[in-house]
Scaffold this motif. Structure first.
Motif: not given
Ligand SMILES: Nc1nc2c(ncn2[C@@H]2O[C@H](COP(=O)(O)OP(=O)(O)OP(=O)(O)O)[C@@H](O)[C@H]2O)c(=O)[nH]1
Ligand SMILES: [Mg+2]
Length: 398
Positions: A108-136
Protein backbone atom coordinates in the motif's frame (compact mmCIF):
# COMPACT_ATOMS: atom_id res chain seq x y z
CA UNK A 1 -2.65 -19.02 0.44
CA UNK A 2 -1.25 -16.17 2.49
CA UNK A 3 -0.63 -12.55 1.46
CA UNK A 4 1.16 -9.74 3.29
CA UNK A 5 -0.09 -6.15 3.37
CA UNK A 6 3.06 -4.05 3.57
CA UNK A 7 4.22 -0.45 3.13
CA UNK A 8 5.48 2.61 4.93
CA UNK A 9 3.58 3.86 8.00
CA UNK A 10 0.21 5.64 7.82
CA UNK A 11 -0.64 4.84 4.19
CA UNK A 12 -3.77 2.78 4.93
CA UNK A 13 -2.51 -0.80 5.32
CA UNK A 14 -4.78 -1.55 8.26
CA UNK A 15 -7.71 0.20 6.57
CA UNK A 16 -7.15 -2.01 3.52
CA UNK A 17 -6.86 -5.07 5.76
CA UNK A 18 -10.05 -4.17 7.66
CA UNK A 19 -11.93 -3.56 4.41
CA UNK A 20 -10.88 -6.96 3.06
CA UNK A 21 -11.50 -8.90 6.28
CA UNK A 22 -14.18 -6.77 8.00
CA UNK A 23 -12.08 -7.00 11.16
CA UNK A 24 -11.26 -4.12 13.49
CA UNK A 25 -7.49 -3.62 13.44
CA UNK A 26 -6.56 -0.20 14.83
CA UNK A 27 -6.37 2.61 12.26
CA UNK A 28 -5.31 6.18 12.96
CA UNK A 29 -3.84 9.22 11.15
CA UNK A 30 -0.35 8.85 12.63
CA UNK A 31 2.56 6.44 12.06
CA UNK A 32 3.05 3.13 13.86
CA UNK A 33 -0.58 2.62 14.81
CA UNK A 34 0.01 -1.06 14.12
CA UNK A 35 2.74 -2.46 16.35
CA UNK A 36 2.16 -6.19 15.98
CA UNK A 37 0.91 -8.05 12.91
CA UNK A 38 -2.83 -8.65 12.40
CA UNK A 39 -4.10 -11.75 10.62
CA UNK A 40 -7.48 -12.34 9.03
CA UNK A 41 -9.32 -13.83 6.10
CA UNK A 42 -10.20 -11.99 2.91
CA UNK A 43 -11.66 -13.65 -0.16
CA UNK A 44 -11.28 -13.64 -3.93
CA UNK A 45 -14.00 -14.31 -6.47
CA UNK A 46 -14.20 -17.23 -8.88
CA UNK A 47 -17.21 -18.22 -11.01
CA UNK A 48 -19.00 -21.24 -9.58
CA UNK A 49 -19.93 -23.86 -12.17
CA UNK A 50 -22.97 -25.13 -10.22
CA UNK A 51 -25.39 -23.72 -12.83
CA UNK A 52 -24.05 -26.33 -15.28
CA UNK A 53 -25.70 -28.93 -13.03
CA UNK A 54 -28.90 -26.93 -12.64
CA UNK A 55 -28.87 -26.71 -8.86
CA UNK A 56 -27.24 -24.82 -6.00
CA UNK A 57 -23.87 -26.03 -4.75
CA UNK A 58 -23.09 -27.15 -1.20
CA UNK A 59 -20.02 -25.06 -0.45
CA UNK A 60 -17.63 -26.21 2.23
CA UNK A 61 -14.68 -23.85 2.15
CA UNK A 62 -15.89 -20.93 0.04
CA UNK A 63 -19.38 -19.44 0.20
CA UNK A 64 -21.32 -19.02 -3.03
CA UNK A 65 -23.30 -15.83 -3.73
CA UNK A 66 -25.27 -15.68 -6.99
CA UNK A 67 -22.92 -17.98 -8.83
CA UNK A 68 -19.72 -16.44 -7.45
CA UNK A 69 -17.54 -18.37 -5.02
CA UNK A 70 -15.65 -16.29 -2.46
CA UNK A 71 -12.48 -18.25 -1.82
CA UNK A 72 -10.73 -17.37 1.45
CA UNK A 73 -7.14 -16.14 1.48
CA UNK A 74 -5.21 -15.24 4.62
CA UNK A 75 -4.09 -11.63 4.94
CA UNK A 76 -1.37 -10.36 7.27
CA UNK A 77 -1.22 -6.64 8.09
CA UNK A 78 2.12 -5.58 9.54
CA UNK A 79 3.56 -2.39 11.08
CA UNK A 80 4.96 0.25 8.73
CA UNK A 81 8.48 -0.09 7.35
CA UNK A 82 10.66 3.02 7.11
CA UNK A 83 13.91 3.50 5.16
CA UNK A 84 16.66 1.97 7.28
CA UNK A 85 14.26 -0.40 9.09
CA UNK A 86 16.83 -3.18 8.63
CA UNK A 87 19.21 -1.05 10.74
CA UNK A 88 16.60 -0.63 13.43
CA UNK A 89 14.88 2.59 12.29
CA UNK A 90 11.18 2.95 13.12
CA UNK A 91 9.94 -0.34 14.53
CA UNK A 92 12.80 -2.19 12.81
CA UNK A 93 11.99 -5.11 10.55
CA UNK A 94 11.73 -8.11 12.85
CA UNK A 95 7.97 -8.22 12.24
CA UNK A 96 8.68 -9.17 8.63
CA UNK A 97 9.30 -12.67 9.95
CA UNK A 98 5.50 -12.88 10.23
CA UNK A 99 5.44 -12.64 6.43
CA UNK A 100 7.67 -15.67 5.87
CA UNK A 101 4.73 -17.79 4.76
CA UNK A 102 3.33 -15.08 2.47
CA UNK A 103 3.04 -16.01 -1.20
CA UNK A 104 3.00 -12.38 -2.29
CA UNK A 105 2.62 -8.82 -1.08
CA UNK A 106 0.10 -6.05 -1.51
CA UNK A 107 2.18 -2.91 -1.03
CA UNK A 108 0.00 0.00 0.00
CA UNK A 109 1.36 3.44 -0.93
CA UNK A 110 -0.11 6.90 -0.45
CA UNK A 111 -0.87 7.72 -4.08
CA UNK A 112 -1.54 11.34 -3.18
CA UNK A 113 2.07 11.82 -2.06
CA UNK A 114 0.84 13.19 1.27
CA UNK A 115 2.83 10.96 3.64
CA UNK A 116 6.57 11.19 4.42
CA UNK A 117 8.77 8.06 4.37
CA UNK A 118 8.49 8.06 8.17
CA UNK A 119 4.70 8.23 7.99
CA UNK A 120 4.16 11.89 8.91
CA UNK A 121 1.24 13.62 7.18
CA UNK A 122 2.20 16.29 4.62
CA UNK A 123 0.49 18.21 1.84
CA UNK A 124 -0.56 16.05 -1.11
CA UNK A 125 2.14 16.02 -3.77
CA UNK A 126 5.02 16.39 -1.27
CA UNK A 127 6.38 12.90 -1.90
CA UNK A 128 6.82 10.64 -4.91
CA UNK A 129 4.99 7.30 -4.46
CA UNK A 130 7.37 5.62 -6.93
CA UNK A 131 10.27 6.28 -4.56
CA UNK A 132 8.77 4.35 -1.67
CA UNK A 133 8.26 1.38 -3.97
CA UNK A 134 12.04 1.41 -4.59
CA UNK A 135 13.31 1.78 -1.05
CA UNK A 136 10.74 -0.62 0.37
CA UNK A 137 12.11 -3.28 -1.95
CA UNK A 138 15.58 -2.59 -0.56
CA UNK A 139 14.25 -3.20 2.94
CA UNK A 140 12.70 -6.49 1.83
CA UNK A 141 15.97 -7.47 0.19
CA UNK A 142 17.87 -6.65 3.41
CA UNK A 143 15.48 -8.91 5.33
CA UNK A 144 15.95 -11.89 2.99
CA UNK A 145 19.73 -11.28 2.83
CA UNK A 146 19.82 -11.47 6.61
CA UNK A 147 17.89 -14.77 6.68
CA UNK A 148 20.16 -16.15 3.97
CA UNK A 149 23.30 -15.03 5.74
CA UNK A 150 22.53 -16.28 9.26
CA UNK A 151 25.29 -18.78 10.17
CA UNK A 152 26.08 -18.91 6.48
CA UNK A 153 29.72 -20.01 6.72
CA UNK A 154 28.92 -22.71 9.26
CA UNK A 155 26.34 -24.15 6.89
CA UNK A 156 28.16 -24.00 3.55
CA UNK A 157 30.29 -26.96 4.60
CA UNK A 158 27.61 -29.40 3.46
CA UNK A 159 27.95 -28.14 -0.09
CA UNK A 160 31.71 -27.88 -0.15
CA UNK A 161 32.63 -31.08 1.73
CA UNK A 162 29.71 -33.37 1.06
CA UNK A 163 28.98 -32.29 -2.50
CA UNK A 164 25.35 -31.36 -1.73
CA UNK A 165 23.52 -29.34 -4.36
CA UNK A 166 23.53 -25.60 -3.84
CA UNK A 167 19.76 -25.54 -4.50
CA UNK A 168 19.21 -27.93 -1.61
CA UNK A 169 21.51 -25.94 0.62
CA UNK A 170 19.57 -22.76 -0.17
CA UNK A 171 16.25 -24.49 0.30
CA UNK A 172 17.40 -25.50 3.78
CA UNK A 173 18.55 -21.94 4.52
CA UNK A 174 15.24 -20.48 3.45
CA UNK A 175 12.94 -22.94 5.22
CA UNK A 176 9.62 -21.39 6.11
CA UNK A 177 10.09 -18.58 3.61
CA UNK A 178 7.68 -20.30 1.20
CA UNK A 179 10.12 -20.23 -1.71
CA UNK A 180 9.79 -23.20 -4.05
CA UNK A 181 12.79 -25.13 -5.40
CA UNK A 182 11.90 -23.90 -8.90
CA UNK A 183 11.99 -20.26 -7.73
CA UNK A 184 15.39 -20.92 -6.14
CA UNK A 185 16.70 -22.36 -9.42
CA UNK A 186 15.25 -19.40 -11.35
CA UNK A 187 16.89 -16.92 -8.97
CA UNK A 188 20.26 -18.73 -9.15
CA UNK A 189 20.24 -18.47 -12.93
CA UNK A 190 20.13 -14.68 -12.73
CA UNK A 191 23.19 -14.20 -10.49
CA UNK A 192 26.85 -15.00 -11.10
CA UNK A 193 28.11 -17.07 -8.19
CA UNK A 194 30.39 -20.07 -7.81
CA UNK A 195 27.85 -22.83 -7.20
CA UNK A 196 30.45 -25.23 -5.81
CA UNK A 197 31.86 -22.77 -3.31
CA UNK A 198 29.21 -20.68 -1.52
CA UNK A 199 31.87 -19.78 1.07
CA UNK A 200 33.34 -17.43 -1.53
CA UNK A 201 30.07 -15.55 -2.01
CA UNK A 202 30.47 -11.92 -1.04
CA UNK A 203 27.89 -9.97 0.95
CA UNK A 204 26.97 -8.21 -2.30
CA UNK A 205 26.43 -11.52 -4.09
CA UNK A 206 24.18 -12.71 -1.28
CA UNK A 207 22.25 -9.46 -1.55
CA UNK A 208 21.83 -9.95 -5.30
CA UNK A 209 20.63 -13.50 -4.72
CA UNK A 210 18.12 -12.27 -2.10
CA UNK A 211 16.84 -9.71 -4.59
CA UNK A 212 16.44 -12.38 -7.27
CA UNK A 213 14.70 -14.71 -4.80
CA UNK A 214 12.19 -12.03 -3.88
CA UNK A 215 11.51 -11.29 -7.53
CA UNK A 216 11.03 -14.97 -8.32
CA UNK A 217 9.01 -15.96 -5.27
CA UNK A 218 7.22 -12.98 -3.77
CA UNK A 219 5.25 -11.05 -6.38
CA UNK A 220 4.07 -7.60 -5.41
CA UNK A 221 1.11 -5.49 -6.49
CA UNK A 222 0.97 -1.80 -5.58
CA UNK A 223 -2.26 -0.53 -4.04
CA UNK A 224 -2.20 3.18 -4.90
CA UNK A 225 -4.29 4.17 -1.90
CA UNK A 226 -5.97 7.44 -0.94
CA UNK A 227 -6.85 7.77 -4.63
CA UNK A 228 -9.69 10.04 -3.48
CA UNK A 229 -6.96 12.66 -3.02
CA UNK A 230 -5.34 12.37 -6.43
CA UNK A 231 -6.21 12.09 -10.13
CA UNK A 232 -5.79 9.36 -12.75
CA UNK A 233 -3.37 11.69 -14.61
CA UNK A 234 -1.15 12.14 -11.55
CA UNK A 235 -1.20 8.37 -10.98
CA UNK A 236 -0.10 7.52 -14.50
CA UNK A 237 2.71 10.09 -14.05
CA UNK A 238 4.47 7.94 -11.45
CA UNK A 239 3.08 4.44 -12.00
CA UNK A 240 5.15 4.04 -15.18
CA UNK A 241 8.25 4.38 -13.06
CA UNK A 242 7.44 1.29 -10.98
CA UNK A 243 6.94 -0.83 -14.08
CA UNK A 244 6.68 -3.87 -14.29
CA UNK A 245 4.89 -3.87 -10.93
CA UNK A 246 1.12 -3.61 -11.42
CA UNK A 247 -0.49 -0.55 -9.82
CA UNK A 248 -4.17 -0.53 -8.82
CA UNK A 249 -5.77 2.69 -7.54
CA UNK A 250 -7.55 2.09 -4.23
CA UNK A 251 -9.64 3.99 -1.75
CA UNK A 252 -9.52 1.75 1.31
CA UNK A 253 -11.48 4.15 3.45
CA UNK A 254 -14.38 4.08 0.98
CA UNK A 255 -14.29 0.29 0.68
CA UNK A 256 -14.36 -0.11 4.45
CA UNK A 257 -17.29 2.30 4.77
CA UNK A 258 -19.20 0.48 2.01
CA UNK A 259 -18.62 -2.99 3.44
CA UNK A 260 -19.64 -1.89 6.91
CA UNK A 261 -22.72 -0.08 5.57
CA UNK A 262 -23.69 -3.18 3.58
CA UNK A 263 -23.24 -5.36 6.66
CA UNK A 264 -25.48 -2.97 8.61
CA UNK A 265 -28.13 -3.27 5.89
CA UNK A 266 -27.91 0.39 4.87
CA UNK A 267 -26.77 -0.21 1.30
CA UNK A 268 -26.59 -2.93 -1.30
CA UNK A 269 -22.99 -3.41 -2.31
CA UNK A 270 -20.76 -6.31 -3.15
CA UNK A 271 -16.99 -5.91 -2.96
CA UNK A 272 -15.62 -5.21 -6.41
CA UNK A 273 -18.88 -3.68 -7.67
CA UNK A 274 -18.57 -0.40 -9.58
CA UNK A 275 -21.50 1.11 -7.65
CA UNK A 276 -23.83 0.67 -4.68
CA UNK A 277 -27.47 1.46 -3.93
CA UNK A 278 -29.19 2.60 -0.78
CA UNK A 279 -31.15 -0.31 0.64
CA UNK A 280 -34.94 0.06 0.32
CA UNK A 281 -36.30 1.48 3.55
CA UNK A 282 -32.86 2.31 4.99
CA UNK A 283 -32.77 5.62 6.79
CA UNK A 284 -29.44 7.38 6.50
CA UNK A 285 -28.54 10.30 8.71
CA UNK A 286 -27.20 13.41 6.92
CA UNK A 287 -23.56 12.59 7.73
CA UNK A 288 -23.94 9.05 6.34
CA UNK A 289 -25.70 10.32 3.24
CA UNK A 290 -22.92 12.86 2.63
CA UNK A 291 -20.16 10.29 3.14
CA UNK A 292 -21.84 7.90 0.70
CA UNK A 293 -22.26 10.63 -1.90
CA UNK A 294 -18.55 11.41 -1.68
CA UNK A 295 -17.77 7.74 -2.15
CA UNK A 296 -20.09 7.62 -5.12
CA UNK A 297 -18.13 10.39 -6.79
CA UNK A 298 -14.76 8.70 -6.05
CA UNK A 299 -16.09 5.47 -7.58
CA UNK A 300 -17.33 7.41 -10.57
CA UNK A 301 -13.86 8.82 -11.12
CA UNK A 302 -11.95 5.54 -10.66
CA UNK A 303 -14.48 2.90 -11.67
CA UNK A 304 -14.61 1.23 -8.22
CA UNK A 305 -12.84 1.53 -4.86
CA UNK A 306 -10.19 -0.78 -6.31
CA UNK A 307 -9.53 -2.71 -3.09
CA UNK A 308 -11.02 -6.05 -4.17
CA UNK A 309 -9.47 -5.52 -7.60
CA UNK A 310 -6.00 -5.01 -6.08
CA UNK A 311 -6.26 -8.26 -4.11
CA UNK A 312 -7.46 -10.16 -7.15
CA UNK A 313 -4.74 -8.68 -9.34
CA UNK A 314 -2.26 -10.11 -6.86
CA UNK A 315 -3.88 -13.55 -6.68
CA UNK A 316 -4.88 -14.10 -10.32
CA UNK A 317 -2.47 -11.75 -12.11
CA UNK A 318 0.83 -11.71 -10.25
CA UNK A 319 0.45 -15.11 -8.57
CA UNK A 320 -1.30 -16.76 -11.54
CA UNK A 321 -3.74 -18.78 -9.47
CA UNK A 322 -6.52 -20.79 -11.08
CA UNK A 323 -9.58 -22.40 -9.46
CA UNK A 324 -9.98 -26.17 -9.45
CA UNK A 325 -13.02 -28.04 -8.09
CA UNK A 326 -12.14 -31.58 -6.95
CA UNK A 327 -15.11 -33.99 -6.76
CA UNK A 328 -15.52 -37.69 -6.07
CA UNK A 329 -18.22 -38.36 -8.65
CA UNK A 330 -17.29 -36.94 -12.03
CA UNK A 331 -20.83 -37.39 -13.36
CA UNK A 332 -22.73 -35.58 -10.61
CA UNK A 333 -19.85 -33.35 -9.42
CA UNK A 334 -20.44 -34.43 -5.85
CA UNK A 335 -18.43 -35.76 -2.92
CA UNK A 336 -19.12 -39.07 -1.16
CA UNK A 337 -21.98 -37.45 0.76
CA UNK A 338 -23.70 -36.19 -2.38
CA UNK A 339 -22.69 -32.54 -1.87
CA UNK A 340 -22.40 -30.61 -5.13
CA UNK A 341 -19.01 -28.94 -5.72
CA UNK A 342 -18.11 -28.79 -2.03
CA UNK A 343 -14.56 -27.52 -2.42
CA UNK A 344 -12.57 -25.15 -4.56
CA UNK A 345 -8.79 -24.85 -4.49
CA UNK A 346 -6.67 -21.94 -5.69
CA UNK A 347 -3.61 -23.51 -7.32
CA UNK A 348 -0.79 -22.13 -9.46
CA UNK A 349 -1.48 -22.19 -13.21
CA UNK A 350 0.28 -25.24 -14.62
CA UNK A 351 -0.59 -27.46 -11.63
CA UNK A 352 -0.72 -31.02 -12.90
CA UNK A 353 -3.35 -33.65 -12.17
CA UNK A 354 -0.93 -35.49 -9.86
CA UNK A 355 0.11 -32.30 -8.04
CA UNK A 356 -3.58 -31.56 -7.51
CA UNK A 357 -4.07 -35.02 -6.03
CA UNK A 358 -1.27 -34.26 -3.52
CA UNK A 359 -2.98 -30.99 -2.62
CA UNK A 360 -6.25 -32.75 -1.84
CA UNK A 361 -4.55 -35.48 0.19
CA UNK A 362 -1.04 -36.95 0.33
CA UNK A 363 -2.54 -40.45 0.03
CA UNK A 364 -4.30 -39.48 -3.19
CA UNK A 365 -1.04 -38.17 -4.61
CA UNK A 366 0.95 -41.23 -3.64
CA UNK A 367 -1.65 -43.64 -4.98
CA UNK A 368 -2.59 -41.56 -8.01
CA UNK A 369 -3.75 -43.51 -11.09
CA UNK A 370 -5.39 -40.80 -13.20
CA UNK A 371 -7.77 -37.88 -13.03
CA UNK A 372 -11.07 -37.56 -14.90
CA UNK A 373 -12.29 -34.32 -16.38
CA UNK A 374 -15.83 -33.71 -15.09
CA UNK A 375 -16.93 -32.06 -18.32
CA UNK A 376 -15.44 -34.24 -21.04
CA UNK A 377 -15.22 -37.40 -18.89
CA UNK A 378 -11.81 -38.00 -20.43
CA UNK A 379 -8.92 -39.38 -18.42
CA UNK A 380 -6.13 -36.94 -17.57
CA UNK A 381 -2.61 -38.31 -17.20
CA UNK A 382 -0.49 -37.41 -14.17
CA UNK A 383 1.42 -34.65 -15.93
CA UNK A 384 -1.58 -32.97 -17.58
CA UNK A 385 -1.87 -29.32 -16.52
CA UNK A 386 -5.33 -28.49 -15.19
CA UNK A 387 -7.32 -25.61 -16.64
CA UNK A 388 -9.00 -22.74 -14.80
CA UNK A 389 -12.43 -23.75 -13.51
CA UNK A 390 -11.74 -27.46 -14.01
CA UNK A 391 -13.94 -29.99 -12.22
CA UNK A 392 -11.87 -33.11 -11.65
CA UNK A 393 -12.12 -36.48 -10.04
CA UNK A 394 -8.89 -38.07 -8.82
CA UNK A 395 -8.73 -41.84 -9.20
CA UNK A 396 -6.31 -43.52 -6.81
CA UNK A 397 -5.40 -47.04 -5.74
CA UNK A 398 -7.28 -48.03 -2.59
N1 LIG B 1 -8.23 9.94 2.29
C1 LIG B 1 -8.00 8.67 2.58
N2 LIG B 1 -7.53 8.33 3.80
C2 LIG B 1 -7.31 7.02 4.06
C3 LIG B 1 -7.57 6.00 3.09
N3 LIG B 1 -7.25 4.82 3.63
C4 LIG B 1 -6.81 5.08 4.88
N4 LIG B 1 -6.84 6.40 5.15
C5 LIG B 1 -6.48 7.07 6.39
O1 LIG B 1 -5.08 6.99 6.58
C6 LIG B 1 -4.76 6.93 7.97
C7 LIG B 1 -3.83 5.76 8.24
O2 LIG B 1 -4.56 4.56 8.04
P1 LIG B 1 -4.07 3.17 8.65
O3 LIG B 1 -4.91 2.12 8.03
O4 LIG B 1 -4.02 3.24 10.13
O5 LIG B 1 -2.61 3.14 8.05
P2 LIG B 1 -1.44 2.05 8.26
O6 LIG B 1 -0.67 2.02 7.00
O7 LIG B 1 -1.98 0.78 8.78
O8 LIG B 1 -0.58 2.81 9.38
P3 LIG B 1 0.49 2.18 10.45
O9 LIG B 1 -0.14 1.00 11.11
O10 LIG B 1 0.69 3.32 11.40
O11 LIG B 1 1.69 1.86 9.65
C8 LIG B 1 -6.09 6.84 8.70
O12 LIG B 1 -6.42 8.11 9.18
C9 LIG B 1 -7.06 6.38 7.61
O13 LIG B 1 -8.38 6.81 7.85
C10 LIG B 1 -8.09 6.40 1.83
O14 LIG B 1 -8.34 5.59 0.94
N5 LIG B 1 -8.28 7.74 1.64
MG1 LIG C 1 -1.64 -0.21 10.51
Amino acid sequence: MELGVIGKPNVGKSTTFNALTLLDAAMAPYPFTTTVPNRGAGAVRVPCPHAEKGRACDPGNARCVDGVRWVPVTLVDVPGLVPGASEGKGLGHQFLDDLRASDGFLQVVDASGGTSPEGEIANPGSFDPAEEVGWLEEELVAWVTEILSRDFLKNVRSVELEGAKVEEFLHGRLTGLSISPSAISAALRTVTVDRQRPSTWTAEQRRQLAEALLRAAKPRVIGANKCDRTTPEALSGWSERVDPLPVVATCAEAELTLRRAARAGLIRYRPGDPRFETAPGASLNPAQARALEEIRSVMGRWGSTGVQAALERLVFGALQRIAVFPVEDEGHWTDSKGRLLPDVHLVPAGTTARAMAYRVHTDLGENFIRAIDGRTHRALAAETALTNGAVVRIVARK
